[in-house]
Design an enzyme around this catalytic site. Structure first.
Site, PDB file in Angstrom:
ATOM      1  N   CYS A   1       0.836  -1.204   0.000  1.00 41.43           N
ATOM      2  CA  CYS A   1       0.000   0.000   0.000  1.00 41.43           C
ATOM      3  C   CYS A   1       0.873   1.257   0.000  1.00 41.43           C
ATOM      4  CB  CYS A   1      -0.967  -0.044   1.173  1.00 41.43           C
ATOM      5  SG  CYS A   1      -2.312   1.138   1.020  1.00 41.43           S
TER       6      CYS A   1
ATOM      7  N   HIS B   1      -3.471  -5.710   1.184  1.00 43.62           N
ATOM      8  CA  HIS B   1      -2.751  -5.913   2.447  1.00 43.62           C
ATOM      9  C   HIS B   1      -2.676  -7.376   2.883  1.00 43.62           C
ATOM     10  CE1 HIS B   1      -2.446  -1.650   3.790  1.00 43.62           C
ATOM     11  NE2 HIS B   1      -3.410  -1.521   2.911  1.00 43.62           N
TER      12      HIS B   1
ATOM     13  N   GLU C   1      -0.826  -8.593   5.150  1.00 41.34           N
ATOM     14  CA  GLU C   1      -0.596  -8.691   6.602  1.00 41.34           C
ATOM     15  C   GLU C   1      -1.898  -8.701   7.393  1.00 41.34           C
ATOM     16  OE1 GLU C   1      -0.512  -6.019   4.935  1.00 41.34           O
ATOM     17  OE2 GLU C   1      -0.877  -4.217   6.128  1.00 41.34           O
TER      18      GLU C   1
END
Lengths: 92, 226
Positions: B87, B196, B198
């Protein structure tokens, strides 16, 4: 102190949805006849000392490496006469 | 022995803690790195996490790119160290020109936050080896400056060299050219993407799937088997 203005605009081939949103809002506000709007950035740099070739070269470097991302943006460097600007302000 | 993965925090970074947690979840050691610190603390790889570093002032990633830590990250990336930009981290990587092109405001001008399907187009980079070529994954996407642009020549080059690593599936959420969600450098050690991973490493949170974990297990394999 002299002022140097750096204008940064998206390259013509890059889609500018923010400019389009502004353009589309105009008729609603009663402003007709604007076919296209493109939005950019204006930086006003107050320069210490004379705006000579060396200073302009430095500003060009600032614009190219930092103020604009030349992958997507073009920039333009203009010197503004600070005194003339001050006089105009005093008149108005 | 495991490998050490640095996670950089800039002023305005949001996802550094989640990223550290994801790194640990995969069995790696997470090493916090500070933007003002040139020292990378002998990490084996670096992740630039998401957020709004320096408030996205000027352009997303434009100011972070000149931070002391990035000086070392850029040099190490050029020397082959694996770097992942997520990002805002992807935006930083395009600003450094480690990755070509640039990120711009979403074509519809809205912030988006959704689960997003992606297709893994290249499962051979340092960060995607745990995936299969063509695999579909579903991970969160949340941004306003997510529109990937590059000129036609660069896009053709990316496609020809297999450097389009992820493409948006079903729906292009932001007007990115050729549905590009993530790319790599020519060597495959530097990868950037907007969604994302994560946030999708544990079944309890996010999408309820662990589709993002593969990024972190990929780098574990790469670093520990190397």
């Amino acid at each position: 102190m002299a002022r140097v203005v750096v204008d940064v605009m998206l390259k013509p081939e890059i889609l500018d949805p923010q400019g389009q949103a502004v353009q589309r809002a105009l008729p609603r506000l009663g402003f007709e006849g604007i076919a296209d709007v493109r939005q950019g950035k204006r930086f006003e740099l107050e320069v210490e000392g004379p705006v000579d070739d060396a200073a302009l070269a430095r500003i060009h470097e600032i614009a190219e490496t930092f103020l604009a991302n030349t992958v997507i943006e073009d920039f333009d460097v203009k010197v503004e006469a600070a005194e003339a600007d001050a006089a105009a302000k005093a008149e108005s | 022995m495991t490998a050490r993965v640095g996670v950089v925090t800039f002023p305005g970074t949001l996802d550094d803690r989640d990223t550290q947690r994801a790194v640990r979840t995969a069995g790696l050691e997470a090493v916090p790195l500070w933007h003002r610190d040139k020292d990378l603390k002998q990490v084996d790889a670096v992740i630039l996490p998401g957020g709004f570093s320096y408030g996205d002032y000027l352009r997303a990633g434009a100011i972070s790119r000149f931070s002391p830590v990035m000086e070392t990250v850029i040099a190490q990336a050029k020397a082959g160290m694996p770097v992942l930009g997520i990002c805002n981290g992807f935006q930083v990587l395009t600003e450094t020109h480690l990755l070509p092109g640039a990120m711009l405001r979403n074509n519809h001008l809205h912030f988006i936050c959704r689960d997003q399907k992606l297709r893994v187009e290249n499962a051979e980079t340092a960060w995607t080896r745990s995936y299969e070529q063509g695999q579909e994954i579903n991970i969160p996407l949340k941004n306003i400056d997510g529109r990937y642009v590059a000129d036609e020549r660069v896009l053709d080059e990316l496609e020809a060299e297999g450097r389009v690593v992820f493409r948006y599936e079903e729906l292009n959420p932001n007007g990115s050219l050729r549905d590009i969600a993530g790319i790599s450098n020519a060597e495959g050690n530097v990868v950037g993407l907007m969604p994302h991973p994560e946030h999708a490493v544990e079944p309890l949170i996010g999408t309820g799937r662990t589709d993002g974990l593969g990024f972190f297990t990929s780098i574990l394999k790469r670093l520990v088997s190397a």
